[in-house]
Design an enzyme around this catalytic site. Structure first.
Site, PDB file in Angstrom:
ATOM      1  N   GLU A  90       0.806  -1.231   0.000  1.00 39.83           N
ATOM      2  CA  GLU A  90       0.000   0.000   0.000  1.00 39.83           C
ATOM      3  C   GLU A  90       0.832   1.271   0.000  1.00 39.83           C
ATOM      4  O   GLU A  90       0.524   2.215  -0.708  1.00 39.83           O
ATOM      5  CB  GLU A  90      -0.948   0.031   1.205  1.00 39.83           C
ATOM      6  N   HIS A 159      -9.651  -5.360  11.107  1.00 39.42           N
ATOM      7  CA  HIS A 159     -10.327  -5.213   9.818  1.00 39.42           C
ATOM      8  C   HIS A 159     -11.672  -4.516   9.937  1.00 39.42           C
ATOM      9  O   HIS A 159     -12.492  -4.629   9.036  1.00 39.42           O
ATOM     10  CB  HIS A 159     -10.529  -6.593   9.161  1.00 39.42           C
TER      11      HIS A 159
END
Lengths: 362, 449
Positions: A90, A159
């Protein structure tokens, strides 16, 4: 109390008016149903078709057809130069995308969930958000960061976080949170066309949900303004302001409240930054009561900002303290029963609304 | 071709043992004995910036039989987890390790419980090899109290600190710098132990890996980075994600070794070598060439980016359990029937553990607020509606919660309300809206100022 009963009877008689009128109040004339997934896919498709500078970048967006199938079919249609599968890096690919945006092309970066955007947040804030300012307008950053945000089902602490408040606190960024398919289409198109960096917060659990869409929404030029909220349900007793999935919960709460004679006005924020302060304030000046709803952690959240705005602008209009419904102040637990307690439920919103009306909550 | 190798080495090295084993065959138990046995690895090691260890691995019947049993247990456990997920008893994410068992058992055979292991989210088998029980695994997967994280972590967050297993991490690549940190602490404490930080081929491209490796090399940390190369990062093949898929060479100035990750003995040899190296010379990279039969997770069929032929090919030619089975049979350490019996036992163990896990209750509602901090903050911790308890306690005129002990003692008022819960027919206890943290900590006294 009696006033409320009288108003309730008036509402019921109003409802007997031909459906066209009441439908116009909340939706455009509903012709078709469209899932959020299809709304996002069609928006990406149309924008890529209209502007060759737009390209997609992210993990599994191409050959895998998208981790949540949002980018399905786009690789086949636009080819590997415009739909790029990245490694699981990322920080790296976000930096690359922002650099590309400096040069003038228009990346749409997908984060598989916004939890992973934390690996890249330096580039989102320092490289994208602040650059137009630091360069005094020379370098604008026409980039969109999109992906699912907030809690899903049973995915655990790492998450499930909602990042709306974090990104919305940063000047230079625009932060959008669609609820319905109309929102998804209109706001994503607006985001891609926007010359500034936009954080586009979707919701995994909403991807499969269908919403009615009018012909206007389906048109390829359809676009929603950034910075404007939407009144999903008009009311006059209490304002419930929410974004993303919580709008659906707020609407359900409004139905429950209606049975108890409380007429709730539900605002779909749509835009977290800029926040539509004028609409929220106007609504609270009308209803005199406010409940904010978010899935995120409560401290320093969107609800806190809205409350501050009301206190600053419309303090005299408040008849009750502002109520905040938010996620529990704990990392998201995995166990199903704990997880249910860690996210707001419809009952919480109903209870808070009743409290603002000084009604018994039992 | 590997088999002929094994057969050849078996006849060479065990000719001395034959008379012994036949004499003992009447009393021979399936657990085997410690008599030394030398086996060649399937392929030689490939090395980078170091000398590869020998292909001849020292083992013994007991170890081989333990390998077989442990791997069969892991295999059965993962397959059972697959069924539980499909039956919706496991929610969220579930990443299965079947195919990769040799890495977990081989590594464990080379080290002690004082060495640390840290891995990513494909952690069920690593947890078991570190001493975790099947009950802890299944209960955690189902979100029950008997789970290793008391149901609060889930599939990706198994931990076992008393065996130096540090999880269980959901963010790709994050566990590698953490592992180097463990190594730092081991060196700092002069423990003469090492850390194995496992990651996948998908994570191998993460920048933080190289940052941590640089620091480990600069500071001579006893860190062993183990790339479990199963050739696919979710749906992306290694050649589509990495310019150089020779992960054992990616450390550049850090030595590396490429290992057949489907051969438990090769894994054991490599880990033993790596541990010795790391204690003397600092970090080293091990690349385990392995394979996962399942997709990336239970929401990935695993067949859109690779062919079924490839999957079945690996299963036929390289399966780690089959390799050990053939080894055991060719060395006459057990009969086929005995091995099948082991598999049956293991299956029963797994089924019993699942049944027991199903009996375990869901966590208490008060658990929502525990362990946010180590000692608690002594301040309010809120649920979704921070005012709920405040209202309820006034309505019920119940002020018992107001009794404060020496330290901040919490009492959260729990009321009943009915709402449809996951699969249960009775009303579920709701949560407290207001809760004083960590009231039940044994460190209450210390928390009090």
């Amino acid at each position: 109390m009696l006033g409320i009963v009288r108003q309730k009877m008036l509402e019921q008689s109003l409802k007997k008016i031909p459906p066209a009128v009441s439908v116009l109040r909340s939706y455009s004339s509903a012709a078709k149903q469209m899932t959020i997934r299809d709304a996002l896919n069609s928006a990406l498709d149309e924008e890529m078709s209209a502007d060759s500078k737009v390209f997609l970048m992210g993990e599994e967006v191409g050959e895998y057809q998208g981790a949540y199938k949002i980018t399905k079919g786009l690789l086949d249609k636009y080819g590997p130069e415009r739909v790029l599968d990245t490694p699981i890096t990322e920080a790296g690919f976000t930096g690359v995308a922002v650099g590309a945006a400096y040069y003038g092309v228009k990346p749409v970066v997908e984060f598989m969930t916004f939890n992973f955007s934390m690996q890249a947040i330096d580039h989102i804030i320092n490289s994208a958000a602040k650059t137009n300012y630091m360069s005094s307008g020379q370098i604008s950053v026409p980039i969109v960061f999109r992906g699912p945000n907030g809690a899903a089902a049973g995915v655990g602490a790492q998450h499930s976080q909602c990042y709306a408040a974090w990104y919305a606190s940063c000047p230079g960024l625009k932060v959008l949170a669609p609820y319905s398919s109309e929102d998804a289409r209109g706001l994503l198109k607006a985001a891609i066309r926007d010359p500034d960096p936009v954080v586009f917060l979707e919701n995994e659990l909403l991807y499969g949900e269908s919403f009615p869409v009018s012909d206007e929404v389906l048109d390829s030029s359809f676009c929603l303004p950034i910075g404007k909220a939407k009144i999903e349900r008009k009311g006059k007793d209490v304002t419930i302001a929410a974004y993303s999935k919580m709008v659906g919960y707020a609407l359900k709460a409004a139905e429950t409240l209606e049975k108890d004679g409380i007429d709730a006005e539900v605002i779909n924020l749509r835009s977290i930054r800029p926040l539509d302060r004028s609409m929220i304030n106007a609504s609270v000046r009308k209803t005199n009561r406010l409940v904010t709803v978010e899935e995120a952690f409560p401290q320093h959240g969107v609800g806190a900002e809205i409350c501050a705005s009301i206190v600053e602008e419309s303090f005299a209009y408040l008849d009750a303290p502002v109520e905040r419904i938010a996620g529990a102040d704990v990392p998201m637990p995995y166990a199903a029963n704990l997880e249910r307690m860690a996210v707001p439920q419809v009952e919480d919103i109903v209870r808070a609304a009743k409290r603002t009306c000084y009604r018994s909550v039992s | 071709m590997a088999l002929s190798h094994l057969a050849a080495s078996a006849s060479r090295s065990s000719s001395l043992l034959k008379p012994l084993s036949s004499a003992l065959s009447l009393r021979r138990s399936i657990s085997g004995d410690n008599s030394p046995l030398t086996v060649e690895t399937s392929v030689p090691f490939t090395s980078h910036q170091c000398e590869a260890p020998s292909r001849s691995v020292e083992t013994n019947p007991k170890e081989l039989l333990t390998f077989f049993r442990d791997m069969a247990l892991m295999r059965r456990m993962e397959i059972a987890a697959d069924s539980l997920y499909k039956a919706k008893l496991i929610r969220g994410f579930c990443h299965l390790y079947d195919g990769q068992e040799a890495v977990a058992v081989g590594m464990e055979a080379a080290i002690t419980k004082k060495d640390c292991i840290i891995t990513a989210y494909r952690d069920h088998c690593t947890f078991v090899s570190r001493g975790g029980t099947l009950l802890e695994v299944f209960a955690e997967l189902m979100g029950r109290q008997a789970g290793c994280s008391k149901g609060k972590g889930g599939s990706m967050h198994f931990y076992k600190k008393d065996s130096n297993f540090y999880g269980g991490h959901g963010i790709v690549g994050a566990q590698v710098p953490l592992g180097c940190g463990l190594a730092f602490a081991q060196k700092y404490s002069k423990d003469e132990t090492v850390t194995f930080a496992l990651y996948g081929d998908g994570a191998a491209n993460q920048g933080q890996l190289f940052e941590a490796l640089n620091i480990s090399a600069l500071w001579d940390l006893p860190a062993i980075l183990v790339c479990e190369n199963n050739h696919y990062g979710m749906g992306t093949a290694e050649w589509r994600a990495a310019k150089s898929p020779a992960y054992y060479k990616r450390g550049d100035y850090v030595p590396g070794l490429k290992v057949d990750g489907m051969d438990a003995l090769a894994v054991k040899q490599a880990c033993k070598f790596a541990k010795e190296h790391a204690l003397k010379n600092g970090p080293i990279i091990l690349e385990m060439d392995t394979y996962r039969y399942h997709g990336h997770s239970m929401s990935d069929p695993g067949s859109t980016y690779r062919t079924r032929d490839e999957i079945s090919g690996v299963r036929q030619e390289r399966d780690p359990i089959e390799r050990i089975r053939k080894l055991i049979l060719s060395h006459d350490l057990a009969t086929e029937k005995e091995l099948k019996d082991v598999e049956k036992e293991v299956r029963k163990e797994v089924d019993d553990a699942i049944a027991q896990a199903k009996e375990s209750p869901m966590p208490e509602p008060s658990e929502l607020f525990t362990n946010v901090y180590a000692k608690g903050l002594g301040v309010e911790s809120f649920g979704a509606d921070r005012k709920e308890v405040a209202f309820l306690r006034e309505a019920m005129h119940d002020y018992s919660f107001l009794q404060m002990e020496k330290s901040f003692y919490a009492l959260s008022f729990i009321a009943q309300r009915s709402h449809s819960s996951v699969g249960t027919a009775h009303p579920v206890l709701i949560y407290p809206g207001l809760y004083w943290e960590d009231s039940f900590s044994t460190k209450k006294e210390e928390a009090c100022a």
